[in-house]
Design a protein around this motif. Structure first.
Motif, PDB file in Angstrom:
ATOM      1  N   UNK A 163       5.595  -1.956  10.470  1.00  0.00           N
ATOM      2  CA  UNK A 163       6.088  -0.610  10.155  1.00  0.00           C
ATOM      3  C   UNK A 163       5.198   0.436  10.819  1.00  0.00           C
ATOM      4  N   UNK A 172      -2.958   4.167  -3.953  1.00  0.00           N
ATOM      5  CA  UNK A 172      -2.009   5.220  -4.353  1.00  0.00           C
ATOM      6  C   UNK A 172      -2.709   6.519  -4.751  1.00  0.00           C
ATOM      7  N   UNK A 196       8.002  -2.239   0.036  1.00  0.00           N
ATOM      8  CA  UNK A 196       7.491  -3.326   0.898  1.00  0.00           C
ATOM      9  C   UNK A 196       7.364  -4.632   0.096  1.00  0.00           C
ATOM     10  N   UNK A 214       5.084  12.523  -3.980  1.00  0.00           N
ATOM     11  CA  UNK A 214       6.304  11.786  -4.331  1.00  0.00           C
ATOM     12  C   UNK A 214       7.343  12.748  -4.923  1.00  0.00           C
ATOM     13  N   UNK A 237      15.376   5.086  -1.252  1.00  0.00           N
ATOM     14  CA  UNK A 237      13.987   4.663  -1.447  1.00  0.00           C
ATOM     15  C   UNK A 237      13.827   4.097  -2.848  1.00  0.00           C
ATOM     16  N   UNK A 262       7.613   6.019   1.402  1.00  0.00           N
ATOM     17  CA  UNK A 262       6.584   5.187   2.040  1.00  0.00           C
ATOM     18  C   UNK A 262       6.476   5.465   3.546  1.00  0.00           C
ATOM     19  N   UNK A 322      -6.582   2.578   1.275  1.00  0.00           N
ATOM     20  CA  UNK A 322      -5.143   2.879   1.161  1.00  0.00           C
ATOM     21  C   UNK A 322      -4.687   2.602  -0.277  1.00  0.00           C
ATOM     22  N   UNK A 369       0.813  -1.226   0.000  1.00  0.00           N
ATOM     23  CA  UNK A 369       0.000   0.000   0.000  1.00  0.00           C
ATOM     24  C   UNK A 369       0.843   1.272   0.000  1.00  0.00           C
ATOM     25  N   UNK A 370       2.032   1.200   0.577  1.00  0.00           N
ATOM     26  CA  UNK A 370       2.788   2.435   0.796  1.00  0.00           C
ATOM     27  C   UNK A 370       3.940   2.622  -0.184  1.00  0.00           C
TER      28      UNK A 370
END
Lengths: 435, 82
Positions: free
Chosen positions: A317, B63, A246, B32, A366, B38, B61, A241-242
């Motif tokens: 997390x 994007x 992940x 971004x 990242x 994240x 959740x 999701x983030x």
């Protein structure tokens, strides 16, 4: 070239994470601890690019600083710091002919760096048929983390490189925090960390610690733009999701836990993951590991599928960020700079009981951020080879450059033979690309 | 609380806690592109929990809901008004 060294700060204090890495290196296997080096491989498009980059490195104030520093260790309640000596060391570019060798088998990748014994920055050029085809930069990890490396590379590739204000060099260095923290707050924080680590670390961790040859190999796997897009889409399909990170981490965990089973190694997967402590959107500091950590434990029952691992990572997390763990761990590491090195080293080894990590995953750059985005002078391609450091002897990292993902593996030769490694790479590719 | 007020709260939180000094952000700017990763997205979620007193459900959740401050504010507004 104007000498601007008089502008360098007199003392550049090591961050808590810098000192932690240094102590950890020294405490680990003595034959290995000189390889905690980040290596950047720049693919050269044309001769002009190579000449420009080398000229810039030769003139670079920060390179001058990195070549001429000495570590001053703490002495009774003082902090470790880098002292700039004089500009006696200048950058020497070493040239190597590739010949019939594969790039990562060249001796330059096995070159050690030792704090206070050798310069902590090096530049090598690899030639193919007499023409420079790669530039390899080596930087000791105690000096710089992944994000710092990325800032350094962005500056090196900027159009306004030679127009910089001399005072800009101060932005390279970390600013020591000025807020005073009372001793009892440190003690309270220390107990929080101690309790957290006791709860989470001292358990049944799977690792490769008993397998060691003291020599390592590097393998880089490139994905084209189509494959990289597919991997990105898969990340979302598998519940990341983030961000892509992940998913990449979950795939790595899944593969390594399968390897543990093949080798009859029992236990959970235990991973410290770097957390960039810098504010976002800036361009510094370059020097210092401005990192803290999150710690993930993937129990054997949770290792069933990538989806379950992604979910578990995201849960842990959120939970650790809710507890403000990175900030607290960072404060703890800052405090530990005042502890004598030998005592600190003893405490780390005792607390971890040899279980520092199941493997290492470099997430300091990242993965969703394309390093090439900010490059004005373009390299054809770039790879960042993660350090080979203390046990467990296996580091996995990913990097996106020009929309193309690459997987970088550094591993102890005793862990896998060539055919096992090929099988691992094939399985990783399937996990990343399969829908 | 209207959408603009939520946007102001989120902007203030980001500029004070997440973004580097002198980095300004507007409601329509991609997060971004402003340098958020994240971990920062999770920090925003936790801020929403603390400030507005509800947890964004898993299925939201996505994007597209976290692309800009405006998108997040719309989501928060929906939950506050329902």
């Amino acid at each position: 070239m104007k000498d601007k060294s008089f502008l360098f700060p007199k003392k550049v204090y090591l961050s808590g994470a810098d000192w932690f890495l240094h102590v950890l290196d020294n405490a680990s296997d003595k034959k290995r601890f000189d390889f905690n080096i980040i290596r950047i491989v720049l693919d050269v498009e044309d001769e002009n690019y190579a000449t420009t980059i080398i000229n810039r490195l030769e003139q670079h104030d920060l390179v001058n600083w990195m070549l001429n520093i000495q570590l001053k260790k703490p002495f009774f309640f003082s902090k470790p710091y880098w002292k700039y000596k004089n500009s006696t060391n200048v950058l020497t570019v070493n040239y190597h002919e590739l010949g019939q060798n594969s790039l990562y088998d060249l001796k330059l990748f096995q070159q050690a760096m030792r704090v206070n014994k050798t310069p902590l920055f090096a530049c090598d050029c690899v030639k193919e048929n007499g023409v420079v085809s790669k530039i390899v930069l080596s930087i000791h990890h105690v000096l710089m983390d992944g994000r710092g490396t990325s800032f350094f590379l962005e500056e090196l590739h900027a159009n306004d490189f030679s127009l910089k204000d001399p005072f800009d060099i101060l932005q390279y260095f970390p600013k020591e925090k000025t807020t005073k923290i009372r001793w009892y707050e440190h003690v309270k924080n220390m107990y929080f960390i101690k309790y957290f680590m006791y709860q989470h670390q001292s358990q049944n961790n799977a690792n490769f610690n008993n397998i060691s040859s003291n020599s390592f190999k590097i393998r880089v796997v490139n994905f084209n733009q189509g494959e990289s897009l597919q991997i990105n889409n898969n990340g979302q399909l598998k519940g990341a999701k983030f961000g892509l990170n992940q998913f990449l981490l979950a795939v790595s965990i899944k593969e390594i836990t399968e390897l543990f089973r093949e080798k009859n190694i029992q236990g959970d997967c235990w991973l410290p993951i770097p957390y960039d402590g810098r504010k976002r959107g800036g361009n510094g500091p370059i020097i210092s590991n401005a990192i803290s950590f999150l710690f993930y434990r993937i129990k054997q029952a949770e290792q069933k599928s990538i989806e379950v691992i992604v979910k578990e990572i995201q849960f842990q997390m959120m939970d650790q960020l809710r507890q403000d763990l990175p900030k607290k761990y960072s404060l703890f590491l800052e405090m530990m700079r005042y502890i004598p090195e030998k005592l600190f080293s003893f405490l780390i080894l005792r607390a971890s009981a040899g279980n520092l990590a199941s493997f290492l995953y470099s997430a300091s750059i990242e993965q969703t951020r394309d390093v090439a985005n900010k490059f004005e002078l373009q390299a054809k391609n770039m790879h960042i080879i993660p350090p080979f450091s203390f046990p467990p002897g296996l580091t996995i990292s990913f990097l996106t450059f020009n929309g193309q993902l690459s997987l970088n593996l550094v591993y102890d030769e005793a862990l896998f033979n060539e055919s096992e490694l090929l099988a691992i790479i094939a399985r990783l590719k399937i996990k990343l690309l399969a829908i | 609380m209207d959408i603009e007020a939520i946007e102001r709260e989120l902007t203030q939180f980001l500029e004070k806690n997440i973004l580097s000094e002198n980095v300004k952000i507007n409601a329509g700017q991609e997060l971004k592109a402003a340098g958020l990763d994240s971990f920062s997205i999770v920090e925003i979620l936790l801020f929403i929990e603390r400030k507005f007193g509800f947890v964004i459900p898993d299925e939201q959740l996505l994007p597209e809901n976290f692309k800009t401050i405006h998108a997040i504010a719309l989501l928060v507004h929906t939950y506050l008004t329902n």
